[in-house]
Structure formats: C-alpha cells, structure tokens
Design an enzyme around this catalytic site. Structure first.
Site, PDB file in Angstrom:
ATOM      1  N   HIS A  23      38.316  45.123  37.827  1.00  0.00           N
ATOM      2  CA  HIS A  23      38.424  44.892  36.376  1.00  0.00           C
ATOM      3  C   HIS A  23      38.359  43.405  36.045  1.00  0.00           C
ATOM      4  O   HIS A  23      38.858  42.962  35.007  1.00  0.00           O
ATOM      5  CB  HIS A  23      39.726  45.489  35.784  1.00  0.00           C
ATOM      6  CG  HIS A  23      39.745  46.993  35.798  1.00  0.00           C
ATOM      7  ND1 HIS A  23      40.860  47.720  36.170  1.00  0.00           N
ATOM      8  CD2 HIS A  23      38.786  47.894  35.501  1.00  0.00           C
ATOM      9  CE1 HIS A  23      40.576  49.018  36.095  1.00  0.00           C
ATOM     10  NE2 HIS A  23      39.328  49.146  35.695  1.00  0.00           N
ATOM     11  N   GLU A  69      34.005  43.387  28.038  1.00  0.00           N
ATOM     12  CA  GLU A  69      33.351  43.098  29.320  1.00  0.00           C
ATOM     13  C   GLU A  69      31.871  42.767  29.111  1.00  0.00           C
ATOM     14  O   GLU A  69      31.302  41.951  29.828  1.00  0.00           O
ATOM     15  CB  GLU A  69      33.492  44.312  30.249  1.00  0.00           C
ATOM     16  CG  GLU A  69      34.915  44.520  30.728  1.00  0.00           C
ATOM     17  CD  GLU A  69      35.215  45.962  31.092  1.00  0.00           C
ATOM     18  OE1 GLU A  69      35.209  46.814  30.173  1.00  0.00           O
ATOM     19  OE2 GLU A  69      35.466  46.245  32.261  1.00  0.00           O
ATOM     20  N   ASN A 104      26.122  48.481  31.792  1.00  0.00           N
ATOM     21  CA  ASN A 104      27.271  48.937  32.571  1.00  0.00           C
ATOM     22  C   ASN A 104      26.983  50.400  32.909  1.00  0.00           C
ATOM     23  O   ASN A 104      27.153  51.279  32.079  1.00  0.00           O
ATOM     24  CB  ASN A 104      28.540  48.793  31.733  1.00  0.00           C
ATOM     25  CG  ASN A 104      29.774  49.241  32.484  1.00  0.00           C
ATOM     26  OD1 ASN A 104      29.694  49.743  33.601  1.00  0.00           O
ATOM     27  ND2 ASN A 104      30.926  49.063  31.858  1.00  0.00           N
ATOM     28  N   ARG A 117      42.059  59.118  39.626  1.00  0.00           N
ATOM     29  CA  ARG A 117      42.372  58.478  40.908  1.00  0.00           C
ATOM     30  C   ARG A 117      43.889  58.405  41.112  1.00  0.00           C
ATOM     31  O   ARG A 117      44.631  58.215  40.154  1.00  0.00           O
ATOM     32  CB  ARG A 117      41.784  57.061  40.952  1.00  0.00           C
ATOM     33  CG  ARG A 117      40.293  57.039  41.153  1.00  0.00           C
ATOM     34  CD  ARG A 117      39.722  55.644  41.007  1.00  0.00           C
ATOM     35  NE  ARG A 117      39.041  55.480  39.739  1.00  0.00           N
ATOM     36  CZ  ARG A 117      38.625  54.327  39.238  1.00  0.00           C
ATOM     37  NH1 ARG A 117      38.819  53.208  39.915  1.00  0.00           N
ATOM     38  NH2 ARG A 117      38.005  54.274  38.076  1.00  0.00           N
ATOM     39  N   ARG A 140      27.080  44.864  35.139  1.00  0.00           N
ATOM     40  CA  ARG A 140      28.380  44.946  35.776  1.00  0.00           C
ATOM     41  C   ARG A 140      28.166  45.544  37.160  1.00  0.00           C
ATOM     42  O   ARG A 140      27.563  46.616  37.290  1.00  0.00           O
ATOM     43  CB  ARG A 140      29.300  45.861  34.972  1.00  0.00           C
ATOM     44  CG  ARG A 140      30.626  46.081  35.646  1.00  0.00           C
ATOM     45  CD  ARG A 140      31.421  47.148  34.949  1.00  0.00           C
ATOM     46  NE  ARG A 140      32.712  47.295  35.580  1.00  0.00           N
ATOM     47  CZ  ARG A 140      33.437  48.408  35.544  1.00  0.00           C
ATOM     48  NH1 ARG A 140      32.994  49.459  34.882  1.00  0.00           N
ATOM     49  NH2 ARG A 140      34.602  48.462  36.135  1.00  0.00           N
TER      50      ARG A 140
END
Ligand code: ADP
Length: 419
Positions: free
Chosen positions: A193, A394, A18, A253, A105
């Site tokens: 996500h 993940e 990742n 963000r 990812r």
C-alpha cells in the site's frame, strides 16, 4: 487522445492503470507544465473474463459512460481487448491530446526496485519473479503492461511499486527472525500500500501542519488493509510483511497467522500448497469468518451474528496492531483513516477509536458521522491524538511518478512538496 511524444499543438496527457484480477481501474491526466497534473477522467472496466462493462466518470465525478462491452469475436474479453476498448474510448472522448506514457501500479518491486522504473523486457522478467509473493495482484499488474506493450509498442510505460515507500524502515522493522541466508536472499518484510501511504504523506502538511511530521499511524482499510507508522512522513513500520497476506484481517485474506497453522493445513489430505494459498488469500478474512461476504457494507447491513463477529475480529486486530505500531513510534500524535472502509465506515472508525482510548484518542462522534467526502478532522478539540479522515489518491501518485520518470526525475521525493 493519440500516443506520441511531439504532436504539435496537442496537450500532453498520461494514463494511469491499476489492474486487478477482474477489473482494470484507470485515470487519465492532462500533464501540461503550467497547470500541473489535472484529472480528465477516471473509470474502470469490470467483468473482465465474464460480462465486461466500461464505466467512466469526468473530472467532476459526473458519469460519462456506463455500458456493456460487446465483443462478438471474444465473448470473454481478455486484457488486450479491454485496453483496445479503453484506447478507443480515449481516442473519441479525450481529443486534442497526446498520450505520453502509461503508469502502472505494480504491487511488488522486491529488493531490486526502490524507485519507479521505466518498463523494459528485462524489468518485466525481473518483476515476473515476484508473482508468487503477490499472487492476487502481480500477474494482473504485469499482464496489463504486456497488453499495452502489444497494442502500443512505442508507448513508454512506468512501473510504480507498492513496496517502495517502506524502504526507509529500519533493519529491525524489515527483518524476520529466520536464518541469515534467507534474509540475504530477500526473505524479509517489504510492506505494501506504499503508493497510498506516499500520497497521504504528501498531503499531511496541508491538513495537519507540523503535526504531520510527528508520530502518525495511517490506516489504509480497503479490500486489502494495513497500517503504516510514519515519523517525519517516512515509513518506520507497517503491518504487511513479506507478502500482502500479513497483518490486519482483510476482505478475504487472513492477516497475521501462527505459521504452525500453515504447517497443519499442509499436512491435511488434499491440501496442496495452491489449495492453502487459495484458502489464505481468497477464502479467509471477513468472508471466511462471516461465511457471508468480504464486503464491509454487506456485513454492516447484516443481522447475522457471524457478520457481527467478523466485524468484532476486524476491529480487534486493528486496535491490537495500532498498539504495536504506537510502540514502534514511542507514542502517537495522529491517526489517519483512508481507503474504502477508512473513508466511508463511521462504524469502524468509531470502534477503532473506542479501543484506542488508552492512547488518548478521543473521537468527536458528530464529526465522525457527518456526511462529506473530503479530508476532515474527526477528533475532539481536546484529544491528545488528532484523528483524521484523508481520502487517498494512488492514481495521482502514479501519475506524479510517471511524469517524473519521463522527465528523468525518477528519484523525486514527493514528501518534500505539497499535495
Ligand atoms: P480496494 O482495496 O479494492 O481498492 P476499496 O478501497 O474500494 O477497495 O475498499 C472496499 C471496501 O470498502 C469494501 O469492503 C466496501 O464494503 C468498503 N466500503 C465502501 N463504502 C463503504 C461504506 N459506506 N460503509 C462501509 N464500508 C464501505
């Protein structure tokens, strides 16, 4: 660990990557048919481009390595040298294993990639086209793939997409109210996500039983943050949209924003498209509102009124959008918190649940505060909505997909099986 496919007597293993702007997170798994995927180690290379450091933990969480990487010829270590160091470490510490593949990812798969994909030069060039839609992540995801391809050209690589989980959403959840030629060209809400949500979806039956197939909202609250509404453990709505900028307020963000603000900013002197992009992705959110930090731990520890206001706005936006997703589901049976803030911040969970009392969410304050890292129920026994903390994984999801693609089972649905 050495790359290959048929090294007799060696255990098959997979590497999961990742890759972000200044760090690479990785995990290595044994992938034997009888024992399934077992994590050997996980870690990160931090400070890429500045002062690189390799940190590795074993399968039981015990630290195995924590050292500065000194590379005399290349003081600002780039991705290729970072991976050379990683393969070197794996070669020495994960002996007796054959590395079958690297799974990555990749944040954006656009409309083309609704399944994990074996990487080819053609796939890479298709994925390059999505870089403007995910400028914080996509270029780093792809440069990791390129760096490994140049070091180990024969090693199969698999791209796993954060957009994939949301492809089950109904048209209305994906559509933008823009002229049709734009949606025909792929301007629509994708959601992100997805690897985290897919892992949680696969874990729900084990924790919530049949309720896991009901109306569930999962709150993935990390540096990036979003909510996903699931029914039957499939995504029906989510707060992120065309890009990972939409929806909740995040570390840096802005989340949902009146598009008129963007038009206004673009009309200001010195505000190029790149400057506006930087402002919205890197200088807004918790960091912009607090003026202090985009890190929730820092804000929770601060006495500054601006830190308190940033947290107020963060919680307000979650509560508002939770209501919106509950409307998409026609009610709410369970709320699940996950990722860095969702798993660790009792304060944020408590405040979100307080604002969600109108949905009959009743938090058990003691359970919420209780230490412990695993999955746990934190609602009161009488709460109509079950509230859970479920740690996400993940990396395991990527390893599962990578193994499935290698075995030619690219379309395997993990929601059908146990975690
Ligand atoms: P990423 O999206 O980069 O994977 P994480 O899921 O690790 O990020 O989440 C990082 C966020 O989690 C940071 O804002 C960090 O402050 C927050 N966090 C981690 N531990 C705690 C804690 N104990 N209390 C509050 N916030 C925490």
């Amino acid at each position: 660990m050495i790359p290959g496919s048929n090294n007799a007597g060696m255990k098959p293993a997979l590497l999961v990557i990742n890759s972000g702007s200044s760090s690479v997170k990785f995990a290595a798994y044994d992938a034997t048919a009888d024992a399934g995927l077992q994590r050997i180690a996980n870690g990160r290379i931090e400070g890429i481009g500045s002062a690189p450091r390799l940190r590795v933990w074993g399968h039981d969480g015990a630290p195995l390595e924590d050292r500065r990487i000194s590379v005399p010829a290349d003081p600002v270590l780039g991705p290729e040298e970072a991976f050379r160091q990683l393969f070197d470490w794996l070669g020495r510490h994960a002996a007796g294993r054959t590395l079958l593949a690297a799974g990555h990812r990749v944040v954006h798969g656009g409309a083309q990639f609704a399944r994990p994909a074996r990487v080819t030069p053609h796939v890479l060039s298709q994925l390059d086209a999505f870089t403007p839609l995910a400028p914080l992540h996509q270029p780093h995801n792809l440069s990791a793939i390129r760096a490994i391809a140049s070091l180990l050209p024969e090693l199969p690589q698999v791209a796993c997409f954060d957009t994939e989980f949301h492809t089950t959403q109904p048209w209305v959840a994906q559509a933008l109210a823009l002229p049709r030629h734009l949606s025909d060209a792929g301007v629509k809400r994708y959601g992100f996500h997805g690897l985290s949500y897919e892992f949680i979806a696969s874990a729900l039956p084990g924790h919530l039983g049949l309720l896991g197939d009901g109306r569930v909202v999962v709150a993935h609250l990390g540096n990036g943050a979003s909510l996903c509404a699931m029914q039957g453990r499939r995504s029906v709505a989510t707060t992120m949209g065309f890009t990972a900028l939409d929806g909740l307020m995040m570390g840096t963000r802005c989340g949902s924003l009146d598009p008129g603000v963007v038009l206004h900013l673009m009309g200001q002197p010195g505000m190029s498209a790149q400057a506006v992009e930087k402002l919205l992705y890197e200088q807004s959110g918790l960091l912009g509102v607090s003026g202090l930090s985009g890190d929730m731990r820092t804000l929770e520890a601060s006495a500054a009124p601006e830190a308190a206001q940033a947290i107020d706005l963060y919680v307000y936006r979650i509560a508002q959008q939770l209501g919106s997703l509950a409307a998409s589901l026609g009610g709410l049976d369970a709320l699940v918190f996950t990722a860095g803030i969702g798993e660790n911040s009792a304060l944020i969970r408590q405040r979100v649940c307080r604002d969600a009392a109108w949905l009959d969410v009743a938090l058990d304050e003691d359970q919420n505060l209780a230490p412990g890292g695993g999955a746990r129920c934190i609602s009161r026994p009488g709460s109509r909505v079950a509230v859970w903390v479920v740690p996400t994984n993940e990396e395991l999801m990527i390893a599962r997909h990578t193994e499935a693609v290698l075995q030619g089972r690219g379309a395997h649905d993990w929601r059908a099986g146990a975690a």
